[in-house]
Design a protein around this motif. Structure first.
Motif, PDB file in Angstrom:
ATOM      1  N   UNK A 171     -24.145 -78.644  24.202  1.00 49.05           N
ATOM      2  CA  UNK A 171     -23.633 -79.195  25.452  1.00 49.05           C
ATOM      3  C   UNK A 171     -22.126 -79.430  25.413  1.00 49.05           C
ATOM      4  N   UNK A 172     -21.614 -79.903  24.292  1.00 52.92           N
ATOM      5  CA  UNK A 172     -20.211 -80.253  24.207  1.00 52.92           C
ATOM      6  C   UNK A 172     -19.253 -79.087  24.299  1.00 52.92           C
ATOM      7  N   UNK A 173     -19.760 -77.852  24.283  1.00 52.51           N
ATOM      8  CA  UNK A 173     -18.875 -76.687  24.297  1.00 52.51           C
ATOM      9  C   UNK A 173     -18.634 -76.133  25.702  1.00 52.51           C
ATOM     10  N   UNK A 174     -19.183 -76.810  26.724  1.00 50.56           N
ATOM     11  CA  UNK A 174     -18.874 -76.458  28.108  1.00 50.56           C
ATOM     12  C   UNK A 174     -19.254 -75.010  28.448  1.00 50.56           C
ATOM     13  N   UNK A 175     -20.368 -74.548  27.920  1.00 54.66           N
ATOM     14  CA  UNK A 175     -20.751 -73.156  28.095  1.00 54.66           C
ATOM     15  C   UNK A 175     -21.312 -72.851  29.474  1.00 54.66           C
ATOM     16  N   UNK A 176     -21.552 -73.877  30.259  1.00 51.21           N
ATOM     17  CA  UNK A 176     -22.087 -73.626  31.606  1.00 51.21           C
ATOM     18  C   UNK A 176     -21.137 -72.791  32.454  1.00 51.21           C
ATOM     19  N   UNK A 177     -19.841 -72.848  32.143  1.00 55.70           N
ATOM     20  CA  UNK A 177     -18.872 -72.075  32.932  1.00 55.70           C
ATOM     21  C   UNK A 177     -19.071 -70.577  32.736  1.00 55.70           C
ATOM     22  N   UNK A 178     -19.751 -70.192  31.657  1.00 56.00           N
ATOM     23  CA  UNK A 178     -19.975 -68.769  31.415  1.00 56.00           C
ATOM     24  C   UNK A 178     -20.918 -68.166  32.449  1.00 56.00           C
ATOM     25  N   UNK A 179     -21.737 -68.997  33.060  1.00 52.32           N
ATOM     26  CA  UNK A 179     -22.628 -68.501  34.112  1.00 52.32           C
ATOM     27  C   UNK A 179     -21.810 -67.993  35.296  1.00 52.32           C
ATOM     28  N   UNK A 180     -20.733 -68.690  35.627  1.00 51.95           N
ATOM     29  CA  UNK A 180     -19.867 -68.257  36.732  1.00 51.95           C
ATOM     30  C   UNK A 180     -19.199 -66.924  36.412  1.00 51.95           C
ATOM     31  N   UNK A 181     -18.816 -66.747  35.159  1.00 48.31           N
ATOM     32  CA  UNK A 181     -18.200 -65.488  34.743  1.00 48.31           C
ATOM     33  C   UNK A 181     -19.203 -64.345  34.880  1.00 48.31           C
ATOM     34  N   UNK A 182     -20.435 -64.588  34.456  1.00 50.65           N
ATOM     35  CA  UNK A 182     -21.481 -63.580  34.569  1.00 50.65           C
ATOM     36  C   UNK A 182     -21.759 -63.244  36.029  1.00 50.65           C
ATOM     37  N   UNK A 200     -31.913 -75.351  23.571  1.00 50.29           N
ATOM     38  CA  UNK A 200     -32.762 -74.411  24.305  1.00 50.29           C
ATOM     39  C   UNK A 200     -32.444 -74.373  25.803  1.00 50.29           C
ATOM     40  N   UNK A 201     -32.168 -75.527  26.389  1.00 48.54           N
ATOM     41  CA  UNK A 201     -31.894 -75.576  27.822  1.00 48.54           C
ATOM     42  C   UNK A 201     -30.677 -74.731  28.177  1.00 48.54           C
ATOM     43  N   UNK A 202     -29.628 -74.829  27.374  1.00 45.00           N
ATOM     44  CA  UNK A 202     -28.415 -74.049  27.632  1.00 45.00           C
ATOM     45  C   UNK A 202     -28.699 -72.566  27.455  1.00 45.00           C
ATOM     46  N   UNK A 203     -29.455 -72.223  26.427  1.00 44.37           N
ATOM     47  CA  UNK A 203     -29.812 -70.817  26.209  1.00 44.37           C
ATOM     48  C   UNK A 203     -30.574 -70.248  27.394  1.00 44.37           C
ATOM     49  N   UNK A 204     -31.541 -71.012  27.900  1.00 43.83           N
ATOM     50  CA  UNK A 204     -32.342 -70.532  29.037  1.00 43.83           C
ATOM     51  C   UNK A 204     -31.470 -70.319  30.266  1.00 43.83           C
ATOM     52  N   UNK A 205     -30.565 -71.262  30.537  1.00 43.67           N
ATOM     53  CA  UNK A 205     -29.719 -71.149  31.716  1.00 43.67           C
ATOM     54  C   UNK A 205     -28.782 -69.951  31.613  1.00 43.67           C
ATOM     55  N   UNK A 206     -28.235 -69.737  30.436  1.00 44.86           N
ATOM     56  CA  UNK A 206     -27.332 -68.598  30.250  1.00 44.86           C
ATOM     57  C   UNK A 206     -28.087 -67.279  30.412  1.00 44.86           C
ATOM     58  N   UNK A 207     -29.255 -67.190  29.803  1.00 47.07           N
ATOM     59  CA  UNK A 207     -30.049 -65.967  29.908  1.00 47.07           C
ATOM     60  C   UNK A 207     -30.493 -65.719  31.342  1.00 47.07           C
ATOM     61  N   UNK A 208     -30.859 -66.801  32.051  1.00 52.67           N
ATOM     62  CA  UNK A 208     -31.314 -66.669  33.426  1.00 52.67           C
ATOM     63  C   UNK A 208     -30.217 -66.093  34.330  1.00 52.67           C
ATOM     64  N   UNK A 209     -28.977 -66.414  34.018  1.00 53.77           N
ATOM     65  CA  UNK A 209     -27.859 -65.919  34.822  1.00 53.77           C
ATOM     66  C   UNK A 209     -27.483 -64.480  34.465  1.00 53.77           C
TER      67      UNK A 209
END
Length: 330
Positions: A171-182, A200-209
């Protein structure tokens, strides 16, 4: 020639975490010039016996300087009081504070960011700046034909603009912004560390995008950099990475454009420009990717990072050791 005992994390199958990677490379490079002994911090009894027998001139700890780490360093130094004690602090985010910390003060702390330097100095610790390094022979630019071949090898679309991120998935690495890039039409690749547990939650969200998320150890990780078009480092939590991220150095050595927050020691070492972009806000990400994709910029990130080869970093460390032995540290 010095007798140097490195104490850190050395009984590992893979080195894909920052602090441990730094310890591995420093010990390997210094062993080309000096008599070096590597000991794993978990082998407490072995350290107690071996340090005294080795009789080092310098005991160098490559550890996140937590309270336990500082106590351990003080204990092992007491076994050989004539040796100088050095602690590398590539990620001192969790460092304990208080006047009582002077009890565990080593002879020298090696720092990277100005913030860490000021923190240690405020407690009376002696500091010197030592950057992290990169293998400039392994991480190199490649031709377009090689890039296409590597994309075929890893089943990555040849026609996509590929944006890479390497590191722990937390969570601390702010990876959610990568979804916008995708979602902007790029292909994002995230290579997660096998040393730390991926959330796991972050992995699922990234893969889903649509992001490609690979949690495995790549012996030839340079190939993943080589097939990419840009590197992104959106981390803003100082606890979530070492202060001079190795992945950024590796991307720059491959002459990739790099989009990064002003994290840790980066602004101290690298000026913006030549393909290196510092984010002022998340809105800058898409605009910067569009600029890179337009091919209207000259990328010279490799030239920026060449002074930070592991060989050059080891030479700096050697000079620091010499000064320390001569008690010239100010």
């Amino acid at each position: 020639m010095f007798r140097v005992c490195f104490i850190g994390h050395y009984n590992l199958k893979h080195y894909d975490e920052g602090v441990r990677n730094v310890g591995f490379h420093l010990a390997e490079e210094m062993s080309n010039r000096h008599e070096v002994l590597k000991l794993d911090i978990k082998d407490m009894l072995k350290i107690s016996r071996t340090v005294k027998k080795f009789n080092p001139e310098i005991i160098h700890y490559i550890l996140s300087p937590t309270l336990i780490g500082l106590i351990s360093a003080k204990f092992f130094s007491a076994l050989n009081p004539s040796a100088k004690s050095v602690i590398s602090a590539p990620n001192p985010g969790y460092f304990p504070m208080g006047n009582w910390m002077s009890l565990f003060r080593p002879d020298l702390v090696l720092v990277q960011s100005r913030q860490s330097e000021m923190m240690f100095k405020s407690m009376g610790y002696k500091t010197k700046f030592l950057p992290n390094g990169v293998d400039i022979e392994k991480f190199v630019p490649v031709s377009e034909s090689v890039k296409k071949r590597l994309r075929d090898k890893y089943n990555v679309d040849r026609d996509k603009f590929v944006v890479l991120h390497v590191g722990s998935i937390e969570k601390g690495r702010n990876l959610k912004v990568l979804k916008r890039v995708q979602e902007h039409g790029c292909q994002v690749i995230v290579v997660g560390s096998t040393t730390t547990n991926a959330e796991e939650k972050i992995c699922r969200e990234l893969k889903r995008s649509g992001c490609l998320v690979w949690i495995e150890y790549f012996r030839n990780i340079e190939e993943i950099y080589a097939l990419s078009d840009a590197y992104i480092f959106p981390v803003n939590n100082r606890f979530s990475c070492i202060e001079m991220p190795l992945s950024i150095l590796e991307a720059m050595s491959c002459n990739l454009p790099v989009i990064s927050t002003r994290f840790g020691a980066l602004p101290r070492i690298f000026h913006e420009g030549g393909g290196l972009f510092y984010l002022e806000s998340e809105e800058d990400i898409i605009r910067t990717i569009e600029l890179i994709n337009s091919c209207d910029i000259e990328v010279n990130t490799r030239r920026k990072v060449l002074p930070y080869s592991w060989e050059n970093v080891a030479k700096r460390l050697e000079t620091i050791y010499c000064d320390l032995m001569n008690e010239e540290i100010q």
